[in-house]
Write a protein that holds these residues in place. Structure first.
Motif, PDB file in Angstrom:
ATOM      1  N   GLY A 194      36.547 -31.855  -6.931  1.00 21.29           N
ATOM      2  CA  GLY A 194      37.075 -32.886  -6.048  1.00 21.29           C
ATOM      3  C   GLY A 194      37.778 -32.359  -4.816  1.00 21.29           C
ATOM      4  N   GLN A 195      37.792 -31.051  -4.618  1.00 24.03           N
ATOM      5  CA  GLN A 195      38.497 -30.449  -3.487  1.00 24.03           C
ATOM      6  C   GLN A 195      37.595 -30.388  -2.262  1.00 24.03           C
ATOM      7  OE1 GLN A 195      41.907 -29.692  -3.730  1.00 24.03           O
ATOM      8  NE2 GLN A 195      41.476 -30.886  -5.564  1.00 24.03           N
ATOM      9  N   THR A 196      37.237 -31.575  -1.769  1.00 23.72           N
ATOM     10  CA  THR A 196      36.386 -31.685  -0.597  1.00 23.72           C
ATOM     11  C   THR A 196      36.987 -32.694   0.379  1.00 23.72           C
ATOM     12  OG1 THR A 196      35.031 -33.319  -1.791  1.00 23.72           O
ATOM     13  CG2 THR A 196      34.227 -31.055  -1.745  1.00 23.72           C
ATOM     14  N   LEU A 197      36.607 -32.552   1.628  1.00 27.97           N
ATOM     15  CA  LEU A 197      37.081 -33.458   2.665  1.00 27.97           C
ATOM     16  C   LEU A 197      36.377 -34.798   2.560  1.00 27.97           C
ATOM     17  CD1 LEU A 197      36.794 -30.875   5.590  1.00 27.97           C
ATOM     18  CD2 LEU A 197      38.889 -31.522   4.377  1.00 27.97           C
ATOM     19  N   GLY A 198      37.019 -35.837   3.059  1.00 28.43           N
ATOM     20  CA  GLY A 198      36.358 -37.137   3.135  1.00 28.43           C
ATOM     21  C   GLY A 198      36.983 -38.182   2.247  1.00 28.43           C
ATOM     22  N   ASP A 199      36.483 -39.394   2.404  1.00 25.88           N
ATOM     23  CA  ASP A 199      37.015 -40.536   1.663  1.00 25.88           C
ATOM     24  C   ASP A 199      36.392 -40.707   0.283  1.00 25.88           C
ATOM     25  OD1 ASP A 199      38.699 -41.190   3.784  1.00 25.88           O
ATOM     26  OD2 ASP A 199      37.183 -42.458   4.732  1.00 25.88           O
ATOM     27  N   PHE A 200      35.295 -40.008   0.030  1.00 24.54           N
ATOM     28  CA  PHE A 200      34.624 -40.087  -1.267  1.00 24.54           C
ATOM     29  C   PHE A 200      34.424 -38.673  -1.801  1.00 24.54           C
ATOM     30  CE2 PHE A 200      33.112 -43.730   1.209  1.00 24.54           C
ATOM     31  CZ  PHE A 200      33.519 -44.767   0.382  1.00 24.54           C
ATOM     32  N   ALA A 201      34.421 -38.547  -3.100  1.00 23.81           N
ATOM     33  CA  ALA A 201      34.113 -37.259  -3.712  1.00 23.81           C
ATOM     34  C   ALA A 201      32.659 -36.910  -3.417  1.00 23.81           C
ATOM     35  CB  ALA A 201      34.341 -37.328  -5.216  1.00 23.81           C
ATOM     36  N   TYR A 202      32.393 -35.612  -3.318  1.00 22.60           N
ATOM     37  CA  TYR A 202      31.015 -35.158  -3.178  1.00 22.60           C
ATOM     38  C   TYR A 202      30.459 -35.017  -4.589  1.00 22.60           C
ATOM     39  CZ  TYR A 202      26.929 -32.465  -1.814  1.00 22.60           C
ATOM     40  OH  TYR A 202      25.634 -32.047  -1.623  1.00 22.60           O
ATOM     41  N   GLY A 245      30.017 -32.788 -17.514  1.00 24.34           N
ATOM     42  CA  GLY A 245      30.817 -32.548 -16.327  1.00 24.34           C
ATOM     43  C   GLY A 245      30.378 -31.305 -15.575  1.00 24.34           C
ATOM     44  N   ASP A 246      31.024 -31.104 -14.442  1.00 23.10           N
ATOM     45  CA  ASP A 246      30.720 -29.957 -13.588  1.00 23.10           C
ATOM     46  C   ASP A 246      31.899 -29.002 -13.630  1.00 23.10           C
ATOM     47  OD1 ASP A 246      29.381 -28.372 -11.655  1.00 23.10           O
ATOM     48  OD2 ASP A 246      30.560 -29.288 -10.060  1.00 23.10           O
ATOM     49  N   PHE A 270      29.435 -40.101 -10.369  1.00 27.17           N
ATOM     50  CA  PHE A 270      30.885 -40.118 -10.535  1.00 27.17           C
ATOM     51  C   PHE A 270      31.475 -38.751 -10.887  1.00 27.17           C
ATOM     52  CE2 PHE A 270      29.968 -44.610 -10.745  1.00 27.17           C
ATOM     53  CZ  PHE A 270      31.046 -45.165 -10.085  1.00 27.17           C
ATOM     54  N   VAL A 271      30.627 -37.729 -10.984  1.00 27.09           N
ATOM     55  CA  VAL A 271      31.120 -36.371 -11.253  1.00 27.09           C
ATOM     56  C   VAL A 271      31.273 -35.651  -9.923  1.00 27.09           C
ATOM     57  CG1 VAL A 271      30.604 -34.136 -12.322  1.00 27.09           C
ATOM     58  CG2 VAL A 271      30.069 -36.248 -13.548  1.00 27.09           C
ATOM     59  N   ALA A 272      32.497 -35.207  -9.631  1.00 26.01           N
ATOM     60  CA  ALA A 272      32.782 -34.539  -8.354  1.00 26.01           C
ATOM     61  C   ALA A 272      32.503 -33.044  -8.437  1.00 26.01           C
ATOM     62  CB  ALA A 272      34.239 -34.769  -7.969  1.00 26.01           C
ATOM     63  N   ARG A 273      31.813 -32.546  -7.422  1.00 27.49           N
ATOM     64  CA  ARG A 273      31.669 -31.091  -7.281  1.00 27.49           C
ATOM     65  C   ARG A 273      32.938 -30.528  -6.664  1.00 27.49           C
ATOM     66  NH1 ARG A 273      27.287 -27.968  -7.670  1.00 27.49           N
ATOM     67  NH2 ARG A 273      27.529 -26.915  -5.649  1.00 27.49           N
ATOM     68  N   TRP A 274      33.092 -29.213  -6.784  1.00 26.49           N
ATOM     69  CA  TRP A 274      34.242 -28.509  -6.221  1.00 26.49           C
ATOM     70  C   TRP A 274      35.551 -29.045  -6.797  1.00 26.49           C
ATOM     71  CZ3 TRP A 274      32.927 -24.346  -3.268  1.00 26.49           C
ATOM     72  CH2 TRP A 274      31.631 -24.323  -2.742  1.00 26.49           C
ATOM     73  N   TRP A 295      26.377 -23.177   0.009  1.00 26.69           N
ATOM     74  CA  TRP A 295      26.817 -22.683   1.314  1.00 26.69           C
ATOM     75  C   TRP A 295      27.098 -23.859   2.251  1.00 26.69           C
ATOM     76  CZ3 TRP A 295      25.513 -23.102   6.406  1.00 26.69           C
ATOM     77  CH2 TRP A 295      26.043 -22.143   7.283  1.00 26.69           C
ATOM     78  N   MET A 296      26.179 -24.821   2.277  1.00 31.28           N
ATOM     79  CA  MET A 296      26.362 -25.996   3.134  1.00 31.28           C
ATOM     80  C   MET A 296      27.619 -26.767   2.744  1.00 31.28           C
ATOM     81  SD  MET A 296      22.507 -27.570   3.516  1.00 31.28           S
ATOM     82  CE  MET A 296      23.111 -28.977   4.465  1.00 31.28           C
ATOM     83  N   GLU A 297      27.784 -26.982   1.457  1.00 34.46           N
ATOM     84  CA  GLU A 297      28.947 -27.720   0.966  1.00 34.46           C
ATOM     85  C   GLU A 297      30.236 -26.973   1.309  1.00 34.46           C
ATOM     86  OE1 GLU A 297      28.079 -28.166  -3.211  1.00 34.46           O
ATOM     87  OE2 GLU A 297      26.132 -29.045  -2.735  1.00 34.46           O
ATOM     88  N   ALA A 298      30.213 -25.667   1.090  1.00 28.53           N
ATOM     89  CA  ALA A 298      31.396 -24.852   1.345  1.00 28.53           C
ATOM     90  C   ALA A 298      31.820 -24.950   2.809  1.00 28.53           C
ATOM     91  CB  ALA A 298      31.119 -23.391   0.967  1.00 28.53           C
ATOM     92  N   THR A 299      30.856 -24.872   3.724  1.00 32.57           N
ATOM     93  CA  THR A 299      31.190 -24.848   5.148  1.00 32.57           C
ATOM     94  C   THR A 299      31.401 -26.233   5.745  1.00 32.57           C
ATOM     95  OG1 THR A 299      28.838 -24.750   5.753  1.00 32.57           O
ATOM     96  CG2 THR A 299      30.025 -22.651   5.547  1.00 32.57           C
TER      97      THR A 299
END
Length: 197
Positions: A43-51, A90-91, A37-41, A142-146
């Motif tokens: 929570g500023q990521t694409l998609g319907d769920f937090a990464y 938290g992150d 339940f802890v979002a990386r970035w 890097w993978m997450e960023a791109t």
């Protein structure tokens, strides 16, 4: 002088003192639930769920295994648990961690030591292993960023370094609901524990 007590009740019923954690108060189900339940970035990521940090941890362990395929199973466990303290603290993105100062690092170190001891790892892992886990962590960033955080490859290359394409073969980030990630994280932990004997 007595230090203040700062405990949090976990869903397992454990009361984890964040300032003085003990291995006895660490449960993998609490870690998996919290990290899912802890979002990386932030929570500023694409998609319907937090990464989630749990998903990130699974990716880092996979990358670490590719970087160091002959390594002992316990170091794969260390890779899986590399961000485990974030289940209660938290992150934070790296620039914020730096701004917070050494207190954050000390808190993270105490929690990491307790988590490691709980699951049969040394409180502090060898520097060579830590360096390999950090490499996997950086490739993951890097993978997450791109793939999900909106960075161009050129920008990610500049910030994180260009990864070896061979290590990335067939790896993609798929966002999943927290309950699925929690289950996957717990299952991977159980598999590694069984292999550690």
């Amino acid at each position: 002088m007595k230090h203040p007590r700062a405990w949090q009740r976990m869903l397992s019923g454990r009361r984890l003192d964040l300032l003085d954690p003990t291995p006895m108060d660490i449960e993998i189900e609490d870690i998996a639930h919290g990290l899912a339940f802890v979002a990386r970035w932030n929570g500023q990521t694409l998609g319907d769920f937090a990464y989630s940090v749990a998903e990130h941890s699974l990716l880092v362990e996979s990358l670490f295994t590719r970087i160091a395929p002959a390594t002992a199973i316990r170091w794969r466990m260390a890779a899986l648990l590399h961000d485990a303290p974030e289940y209660v603290i938290g992150d934070m993105i790296s620039p914020v961690k730096s701004a917070v100062g050494p207190g954050y690092g000390a808190l993270d170190d105490r929690l990491t030591a307790a988590i490691h001891l709980r699951f049969g790892l040394p409180a502090v892992i060898p520097a060579t292993i830590k360096k390999q886990i950090k490499k996997a962590d950086t490739i993951s960033a890097w993978m997450e960023a791109t793939q999900i955080a909106g960075f161009s490859k050129a920008e990610a290359d500049k910030l994180f370094g260009k990864p070896d394409v061979g290590i990335l073969r067939d790896l993609t980030i798929t966002l999943r609901p927290p309950v699925e990630v929690r289950t996957a994280f717990t299952a991977r932990h159980a598999d590694l524990m069984a292999q550690m004997g």
